[in-house]
Design an enzyme around this catalytic site. Structure first.
Site, mmCIF file in Angstrom:
data_model
loop_
_atom_site.group_PDB
_atom_site.id
_atom_site.type_symbol
_atom_site.label_atom_id
_atom_site.label_comp_id
_atom_site.label_asym_id
_atom_site.label_seq_id
_atom_site.Cartn_x
_atom_site.Cartn_y
_atom_site.Cartn_z
ATOM 1 N N HIS A 9 0.814 -1.222 0.000
ATOM 2 C CA HIS A 9 0.000 0.000 0.000
ATOM 3 C C HIS A 9 0.848 1.273 0.000
ATOM 4 O O HIS A 9 0.488 2.241 -0.654
ATOM 5 C CB HIS A 9 -0.942 0.005 1.215
ATOM 6 N N CYS A 66 8.143 -0.364 -1.378
ATOM 7 C CA CYS A 66 7.422 -0.316 -0.106
ATOM 8 C C CYS A 66 7.711 1.047 0.515
ATOM 9 O O CYS A 66 8.249 1.918 -0.156
ATOM 10 C CB CYS A 66 7.800 -1.480 0.812
ATOM 11 N N GLY A 67 7.365 1.246 1.754
ATOM 12 C CA GLY A 67 7.549 2.555 2.368
ATOM 13 C C GLY A 67 8.991 3.002 2.429
ATOM 14 O O GLY A 67 9.336 4.120 2.051
ATOM 15 N N GLY A 69 11.756 0.710 1.453
ATOM 16 C CA GLY A 69 12.591 -0.101 0.568
ATOM 17 C C GLY A 69 13.349 -1.176 1.325
ATOM 18 O O GLY A 69 13.816 -2.153 0.748
ATOM 19 N N GLY A 71 12.254 -3.384 3.851
ATOM 20 C CA GLY A 71 11.551 -4.663 3.953
ATOM 21 C C GLY A 71 11.548 -5.425 2.642
ATOM 22 O O GLY A 71 11.784 -6.632 2.613
ATOM 23 N N HIS A 99 28.523 -3.852 -11.124
ATOM 24 C CA HIS A 99 29.525 -4.563 -10.321
ATOM 25 C C HIS A 99 28.976 -5.794 -9.614
ATOM 26 O O HIS A 99 29.712 -6.753 -9.409
ATOM 27 C CB HIS A 99 30.109 -3.628 -9.257
ATOM 28 N N ARG A 134 37.135 -9.267 -11.892
ATOM 29 C CA ARG A 134 36.992 -9.120 -10.438
ATOM 30 C C ARG A 134 35.528 -9.183 -9.998
ATOM 31 O O ARG A 134 35.221 -9.726 -8.939
ATOM 32 C CB ARG A 134 37.647 -7.835 -9.947
#
Length: 149
Positions: A9, A66-67, A69, A71, A99, A134
């Site tokens: 939401h 999400c609110g 980021g 979670g 990378h 690398r």
């Protein structure tokens, strides 16, 4: 590029904008929900769907909102083969792909404004893994860690 797009939401309004931007930029969007604003929904339900589509190969990448980021990134990283990161700047969005072969972008709708979000999403979708020796070596180490846990 095929991109799954999911939100709870808190991310609903931004998800709708991100979907429009992606379609405008000629990406194929797989919207895994939420499909309407529901204050009681839970971000893990949608983060799992978006990340699993990448894991299973039906999409190339995912964007989860999400609110904060946080979670969304925690949930997505529980799936083998998913390399999700919360990015609130363009440098992290391209560097994470170039990378670290990041395949899931997590955004916090309460953290970034719409203009910055658009720039982050564009940067994420335009970046490619470098395949530098690398970076490949480091990716193999991550893959071995997943296999042993």
């Amino acid at each position: 590029m095929r991109i799954s797009l999911g939100c709870d939401h808190a991310g609903f309004e931004l998800k709708e904008m991100v979907g429009d931007w992606l379609r405008k930029w000629s990406h194929h969007v797989v919207d895994v929900g939420a499909y309407h604003f529901d204050k009681s929904d839970d971000y893990p339900d949608f983060a799992i769907l978006a990340a699993r589509s990448v894991q299973e190969g039906s999409t190339d990448r995912a964007i989860i909102i999400c609110g904060s980021g946080v979670g969304a990134s925690i949930v997505a990283n529980k799936l083998r083969g998913i390399r999700a990161a919360m990015c609130h700047d363009t440098y992290s969005a391209h560097q994470g792909v170039e990378h670290d072969d990041m395949n899931v972008l997590c955004l916090g709708s309460r953290i970034v404004g719409y203009e910055l979000a658009r720039d982050i999403v564009r940067t994420f979708t335009e970046a490619n893994f470098s395949n530098e020796k690398r970076h490949v070596r480091r990716l193999h180490k991550i893959n071995r860690l997943e296999e042993n846990n």
